[in-house]
Design a protein around this motif. Structure first.
Motif, PDB file in Angstrom:
ATOM      1  N   GLY A 128      -8.374   9.402   1.247  1.00  0.00           N
ATOM      2  CA  GLY A 128      -7.037   9.646   1.751  1.00  0.00           C
ATOM      3  C   GLY A 128      -7.022   9.714   3.262  1.00  0.00           C
ATOM      4  O   GLY A 128      -8.035   9.515   3.935  1.00  0.00           O
ATOM      5  N   MET A 177       1.051   5.511   3.616  1.00  0.00           N
ATOM      6  CA  MET A 177      -0.123   5.328   2.761  1.00  0.00           C
ATOM      7  C   MET A 177      -0.239   3.873   2.322  1.00  0.00           C
ATOM      8  O   MET A 177      -1.319   3.281   2.350  1.00  0.00           O
ATOM      9  N   SER A 234      -3.141   1.170   3.379  1.00  0.00           N
ATOM     10  CA  SER A 234      -3.864   0.427   2.352  1.00  0.00           C
ATOM     11  C   SER A 234      -3.832  -1.071   2.645  1.00  0.00           C
ATOM     12  O   SER A 234      -4.841  -1.778   2.505  1.00  0.00           O
ATOM     13  N   LEU A 277      -5.513   4.116  -1.892  1.00  0.00           N
ATOM     14  CA  LEU A 277      -5.774   5.439  -1.329  1.00  0.00           C
ATOM     15  C   LEU A 277      -5.324   6.462  -2.361  1.00  0.00           C
ATOM     16  O   LEU A 277      -4.135   6.618  -2.623  1.00  0.00           O
ATOM     17  N   GLY A 295      -3.570  11.875  -1.537  1.00  0.00           N
ATOM     18  CA  GLY A 295      -2.433  12.103  -0.660  1.00  0.00           C
ATOM     19  C   GLY A 295      -2.524  13.498  -0.079  1.00  0.00           C
ATOM     20  O   GLY A 295      -2.627  14.480  -0.811  1.00  0.00           O
ATOM     21  N   TRP A 323       4.956  10.173  -5.498  1.00  0.00           N
ATOM     22  CA  TRP A 323       3.728   9.384  -5.266  1.00  0.00           C
ATOM     23  C   TRP A 323       2.633   9.794  -6.239  1.00  0.00           C
ATOM     24  O   TRP A 323       1.986   8.939  -6.856  1.00  0.00           O
ATOM     25  N   SER A 328     -10.473  12.947   3.507  1.00  0.00           N
ATOM     26  CA  SER A 328      -9.209  12.587   4.142  1.00  0.00           C
ATOM     27  C   SER A 328      -9.390  12.567   5.653  1.00  0.00           C
ATOM     28  O   SER A 328      -9.550  13.625   6.274  1.00  0.00           O
TER      29      SER A 328
END
Length: 308
Positions: A25, A38, A42, A50, A53, A78, A278
């Motif tokens: 992430g 996001m 990607s 990804l 989140g 999402w 992340s």
């Protein structure tokens, strides 16, 4: 895998990319627009999904800590779109979390929390997450608690801080339907207090995280690994406590555009298989939204590009 000085480093292993059991992430923005970013990130990477989140609840008011921000709705949509996604939410333990509150007042707040005065705020947050259809959110509670700055720091009263963490987890787990996981994520290194002194117990921690940037303590990546309370200590501690590891925040910092660090950190991740990692993707830390780190961006993109 550790690069020394200016010598060229070997390409990082690709095992920690978008596929497999490691969720990748990036922290992209504070609001709901980050969900759209996001997909854009990607695309920049060449198409890998990804799966982690990552966002934060504002630590300014209790209302926000209870989950008021509208951005949670976008993140919930999402998360629900794919079963293999993780929603990672950093949750402050106090309001006015970045207000420069002095140690004596922090100690008073910690003791008040340990007595249960704030349980209702966290119960309401848990209810909000369940209602949004994200009952399995990963909660990064009181992140970087071993540091000097946040009001939710541990050093002013470690024993009551641990009691307070336990109260929060109990309050959130009391909500019907929740399946929350709690991530204990200190700064790398000793900082203001050894993070092991803040550890509240295996029954209230599900993941051993660490925030780690390219900055002291540790002038080289090898020092970041082997320093007291560094990356190796995290891995060893998690193994001893039978917990997975994570890296909720990592990225560049004090040493500028540093592709050697990027290779080394990605290699570390590939070797140690965290539940998720992340990258913090804004300047000076990032590689996509920040154009001042082009060589590191190339390493990051090459590492993840083409992953399923």
């Amino acid at each position: 895998m550790l690069a020394a000085g200016g010598a060229p480093a070997a390409p990082p292993r690709r095992a920690a990319g978008g596929g497999g059991d490691v969720a990748v992430g990036a922290y992209l923005h504070y609001d709901g627009q980050a969900v759209d970013r996001m997909e854009e990130l990607s695309h920049w990477l060449g198409g890998p999904e990804l799966r982690a989140g990552h966002t934060y609840l504002p630590g300014d008011t209790w209302k926000n800590i209870e989950g008021a921000p509208n951005s949670l709705d976008a993140w919930a949509r999402w998360r629900r779109a794919r079963a293999d996604r993780l929603f990672v939410l950093n949750v402050p333990m106090f309001d006015h979390n970045e207000a420069g509150v002095p140690d004596r007042r922090v100690a008073e707040l910690i003791r008040t929390g340990a007595r249960g005065a704030y349980d209702g705020h966290f119960r309401r947050l848990s209810q909000r997450l369940v209602a949004l259809g994200v009952p399995d959110t990963v909660i990064v509670l009181g992140w970087e608690m071993n540091g000097f700055n946040y009001t939710h720091r541990c050093r002013p009263d470690p024993e009551n801080w641990k009691r307070y963490w336990r109260r929060i987890v109990a309050a959130m787990r009391s909500v019907r339907g929740q399946r929350l996981r709690f991530d204990f994520a200190p700064n790398r290194g000793g900082d203001a207090i050894a993070w092991t002194k803040c550890y509240p117990g295996d029954d209230v921690v599900d993941i051993i995280g660490m925030d780690s940037y390219d900055q002291p303590p540790g002038d080289s990546f090898e020092e970041q690994v082997h320093q007291p309370y560094g990356l190796q200590h995290q891995v060893d501690f998690a193994r001893a406590h039978h917990k997975p590891i994570s890296y909720p925040e990592w990225g560049l910092f004090r040493n500028g555009d540093n592709p050697e660090y990027m290779r080394d950190m990605l290699g570390w991740i590939a070797d140690h298989r965290p539940l998720y990692h992340s990258i913090t993707d804004y300047c000076p830390h990032g590689v996509w939204q920040c154009d001042q780190n082009p060589r590191s961006a190339e390493v990051f993109r090459e590492f993840l590009a083409g992953e399923p």
